[in-house]
Design a protein around this motif. Sequence first.
Motif, mmCIF file in Angstrom:
data_model
loop_
_atom_site.group_PDB
_atom_site.id
_atom_site.type_symbol
_atom_site.label_atom_id
_atom_site.label_comp_id
_atom_site.label_asym_id
_atom_site.label_seq_id
_atom_site.Cartn_x
_atom_site.Cartn_y
_atom_site.Cartn_z
ATOM 1 N N PRO A 98 77.268 170.006 19.342
ATOM 2 C CA PRO A 98 78.388 169.378 20.060
ATOM 3 C C PRO A 98 79.416 168.812 19.071
ATOM 4 O O PRO A 98 79.059 168.332 17.994
ATOM 5 N N PHE A 99 80.669 168.862 19.446
ATOM 6 C CA PHE A 99 81.736 168.284 18.615
ATOM 7 C C PHE A 99 82.937 168.003 19.501
ATOM 8 O O PHE A 99 82.988 168.392 20.671
ATOM 9 N N THR A 100 83.913 167.287 18.906
ATOM 10 C CA THR A 100 85.175 166.983 19.593
ATOM 11 C C THR A 100 86.299 167.777 18.947
ATOM 12 O O THR A 100 86.480 167.728 17.724
ATOM 13 N N TYR A 101 87.025 168.521 19.770
ATOM 14 C CA TYR A 101 88.159 169.294 19.272
ATOM 15 C C TYR A 101 89.402 168.416 19.363
ATOM 16 O O TYR A 101 89.731 167.891 20.431
ATOM 17 N N VAL A 102 90.110 168.251 18.228
ATOM 18 C CA VAL A 102 91.203 167.276 18.127
ATOM 19 C C VAL A 102 92.531 168.000 17.936
ATOM 20 O O VAL A 102 92.643 168.901 17.094
ATOM 21 N N TYR A 103 93.533 167.570 18.720
ATOM 22 C CA TYR A 103 94.916 168.024 18.562
ATOM 23 C C TYR A 103 95.726 166.859 18.004
ATOM 24 O O TYR A 103 95.824 165.800 18.630
ATOM 25 N N ASP A 104 96.332 167.079 16.835
ATOM 26 C CA ASP A 104 97.137 166.041 16.190
ATOM 27 C C ASP A 104 98.553 166.578 15.990
ATOM 28 O O ASP A 104 98.739 167.648 15.403
ATOM 29 N N ILE A 105 99.550 165.835 16.468
ATOM 30 C CA ILE A 105 100.942 166.300 16.459
ATOM 31 C C ILE A 105 101.778 165.419 15.539
ATOM 32 O O ILE A 105 101.653 164.196 15.547
ATOM 33 N N LYS A 106 102.645 166.044 14.773
ATOM 34 C CA LYS A 106 103.606 165.298 13.961
ATOM 35 C C LYS A 106 104.937 166.031 13.954
ATOM 36 O O LYS A 106 105.031 167.202 14.331
ATOM 37 N N ASN A 107 105.965 165.314 13.501
ATOM 38 C CA ASN A 107 107.333 165.861 13.422
ATOM 39 C C ASN A 107 107.804 166.435 14.759
ATOM 40 O O ASN A 107 108.457 167.465 14.815
ATOM 41 N N ARG A 108 107.468 165.746 15.826
ATOM 42 C CA ARG A 108 107.882 166.220 17.142
ATOM 43 C C ARG A 108 109.357 165.925 17.363
ATOM 44 O O ARG A 108 109.855 164.848 17.031
ATOM 45 N N GLN A 109 110.069 166.893 17.956
ATOM 46 C CA GLN A 109 111.464 166.733 18.332
ATOM 47 C C GLN A 109 111.659 167.275 19.742
ATOM 48 O O GLN A 109 111.150 168.350 20.079
ATOM 49 N N ASP A 110 112.399 166.527 20.541
ATOM 50 C CA ASP A 110 112.722 166.943 21.906
ATOM 51 C C ASP A 110 114.227 166.885 22.094
ATOM 52 O O ASP A 110 114.841 165.819 21.963
ATOM 53 N N GLN A 111 114.813 168.024 22.377
ATOM 54 C CA GLN A 111 116.267 168.132 22.500
ATOM 55 C C GLN A 111 116.633 168.485 23.931
ATOM 56 O O GLN A 111 115.973 169.315 24.567
ATOM 57 N N TYR A 112 117.716 167.862 24.413
ATOM 58 C CA TYR A 112 118.140 168.036 25.798
ATOM 59 C C TYR A 112 119.588 168.516 25.841
ATOM 60 O O TYR A 112 120.457 167.965 25.168
ATOM 61 N N THR A 113 119.822 169.533 26.652
ATOM 62 C CA THR A 113 121.166 170.008 26.949
ATOM 63 C C THR A 113 121.436 169.732 28.421
ATOM 64 O O THR A 113 120.632 170.115 29.285
ATOM 65 N N ASN A 114 122.565 169.075 28.704
ATOM 66 C CA ASN A 114 122.807 168.621 30.073
ATOM 67 C C ASN A 114 124.258 168.871 30.482
ATOM 68 O O ASN A 114 125.180 168.745 29.676
ATOM 69 N N VAL A 115 124.443 169.235 31.751
ATOM 70 C CA VAL A 115 125.769 169.393 32.346
ATOM 71 C C VAL A 115 125.790 168.569 33.626
ATOM 72 O O VAL A 115 124.873 168.668 34.460
ATOM 73 N N ASP B 99 97.234 179.005 21.335
ATOM 74 C CA ASP B 99 98.256 179.928 21.835
ATOM 75 C C ASP B 99 98.692 179.622 23.255
ATOM 76 O O ASP B 99 99.761 180.049 23.678
ATOM 77 N N TYR B 100 97.890 178.905 24.007
ATOM 78 C CA TYR B 100 98.205 178.665 25.408
ATOM 79 C C TYR B 100 98.518 177.196 25.679
ATOM 80 O O TYR B 100 98.403 176.723 26.799
ATOM 81 N N ILE B 101 98.972 176.513 24.664
ATOM 82 C CA ILE B 101 99.338 175.110 24.834
ATOM 83 C C ILE B 101 100.644 174.999 25.627
ATOM 84 O O ILE B 101 101.568 175.789 25.445
ATOM 85 N N VAL B 102 100.721 174.016 26.496
ATOM 86 C CA VAL B 102 101.942 173.696 27.232
ATOM 87 C C VAL B 102 102.496 172.388 26.683
ATOM 88 O O VAL B 102 101.844 171.345 26.758
ATOM 89 N N MET B 103 103.705 172.432 26.133
ATOM 90 C CA MET B 103 104.375 171.217 25.673
ATOM 91 C C MET B 103 105.336 170.746 26.752
ATOM 92 O O MET B 103 106.313 171.420 27.061
ATOM 93 N N ASN B 104 105.050 169.613 27.348
ATOM 94 C CA ASN B 104 105.968 169.017 28.313
ATOM 95 C C ASN B 104 107.049 168.245 27.567
ATOM 96 O O ASN B 104 106.769 167.582 26.571
ATOM 97 N N ASP B 105 108.312 168.348 28.058
ATOM 98 C CA ASP B 105 109.364 167.564 27.404
ATOM 99 C C ASP B 105 109.026 166.090 27.501
ATOM 100 O O ASP B 105 108.477 165.618 28.493
ATOM 101 N N ILE B 106 109.344 165.354 26.445
ATOM 102 C CA ILE B 106 108.817 164.010 26.271
ATOM 103 C C ILE B 106 109.290 163.044 27.352
ATOM 104 O O ILE B 106 108.565 162.126 27.752
ATOM 105 N N MET B 107 110.503 163.231 27.906
ATOM 106 C CA MET B 107 110.997 162.289 28.907
ATOM 107 C C MET B 107 110.347 162.486 30.271
ATOM 108 O O MET B 107 110.444 161.614 31.128
ATOM 109 N N SER B 108 109.695 163.627 30.488
ATOM 110 C CA SER B 108 109.040 163.851 31.772
ATOM 111 C C SER B 108 107.631 163.282 31.800
ATOM 112 O O SER B 108 106.960 163.339 32.830
ATOM 113 N N THR B 109 107.168 162.734 30.684
ATOM 114 C CA THR B 109 105.800 162.224 30.618
ATOM 115 C C THR B 109 105.757 160.756 31.000
ATOM 116 O O THR B 109 106.680 159.978 30.713
ATOM 117 N N SER B 110 104.675 160.375 31.635
ATOM 118 C CA SER B 110 104.565 159.020 32.165
ATOM 119 C C SER B 110 104.438 157.965 31.078
ATOM 120 O O SER B 110 104.782 156.815 31.290
#
Length: 340
Positions: free
Chosen positions: A100-117, A278-289
């Motif tokens: 048994p083990f724990t699989y860890v996801y560690d994120i750095k240098n994240r950027q979220d860009q928004y284009t709006n009209v 390969d099947y990771i879903v990145m949600n835009d940061i402002m939509s997260t609670s």
Amino acid sequence: MLLAVLFSGTLSAKVNSYLGAYVDAGEWSMLPSESKFGPSFGAAGGVGFLFEMQAGRTYSPTRFLLDIGIGAQGGWSGFKQKTDLDPILLTNQKGLSGDPFTYVYDIKNRQDQYTNVAMQIPLMIGVQHRKFYMLAGVKVDANLFTRSHSSALLTTYGLYNEFDEFRNMPEYQFFTDRPIDSSVKTKLQLNLNASLEIGGRLGYITDAVGYDVPKRKIEMRLGAFADYGLTDLHYSMDKVALGAVNPADKNGDPMPLDKLQYNNGITLPVYKTTSMVDYIVMNDIMSTSGFAKTVKNLVVGLKFTVLFQMPEKGQCVICQDAYRSSSFRPGRGRGVKYEE
């Protein structure tokens, strides 16, 4: 005359109406509260049309202004991760040997860009005195289209016995600084801004009065403006920043294996049908609670406006000061009287 009564308080007020257009450009930021992300930075610009009423005493250099318009505002702004984000843990996984083990996801240098009209509706009141003018009021932004682009560097590793870390082993799905990104259509809320605009009128302006003094039919203004959001801009959904991943299977059984023959003759097990990245879903940061309770809007920039005076009802120029001879009438003497 309503504007004249409200602002001038006198029956001698004169009201002029103008139709015009404007263009603006500046810096666009979104300001989250208590977030691991600082304010976003970007650029915005807009164009629109407006109707303006100007009221004041006849020949006075001071005029009171009322503006209402409609326009389109577009922009781009991006957040950058300023502190480490909490890693995402997949517990109760089984290694190739069944441990048994724990699989860890560690994120750095994240950027979220928004284009709006957005469609923008300004409602402003103010004053101008000679070359100076100032407007204050509200602007409503009805956001029509928003698209986000998220990117980051992803490191994955295995945590055994809570202390032993297995890293940088691609054959075991342990990667270091692997680029990931996603682009999705998202949503920003209807936004109400408090707005302030200060600047100057362009061109030659004279305080001379009289019917022989040329009257300006076109007005041009250049000013600085600031729009600050009074409402929460972002649309929060109950998501985590890094969305659903695809582990081996729902039961946590070992990954399907295949064999990969390296050039040096060493044979290592690899994952054949399932990928942990390969099947990771990145949600835009402002939509997260967990991003921020509120996000406020801020646009600061320059605005150019041109106004065209609407035609006025014709007035008699000479009858105000000229004399008119009366016609000869039987039984009355000839004389003159003032034109009223």
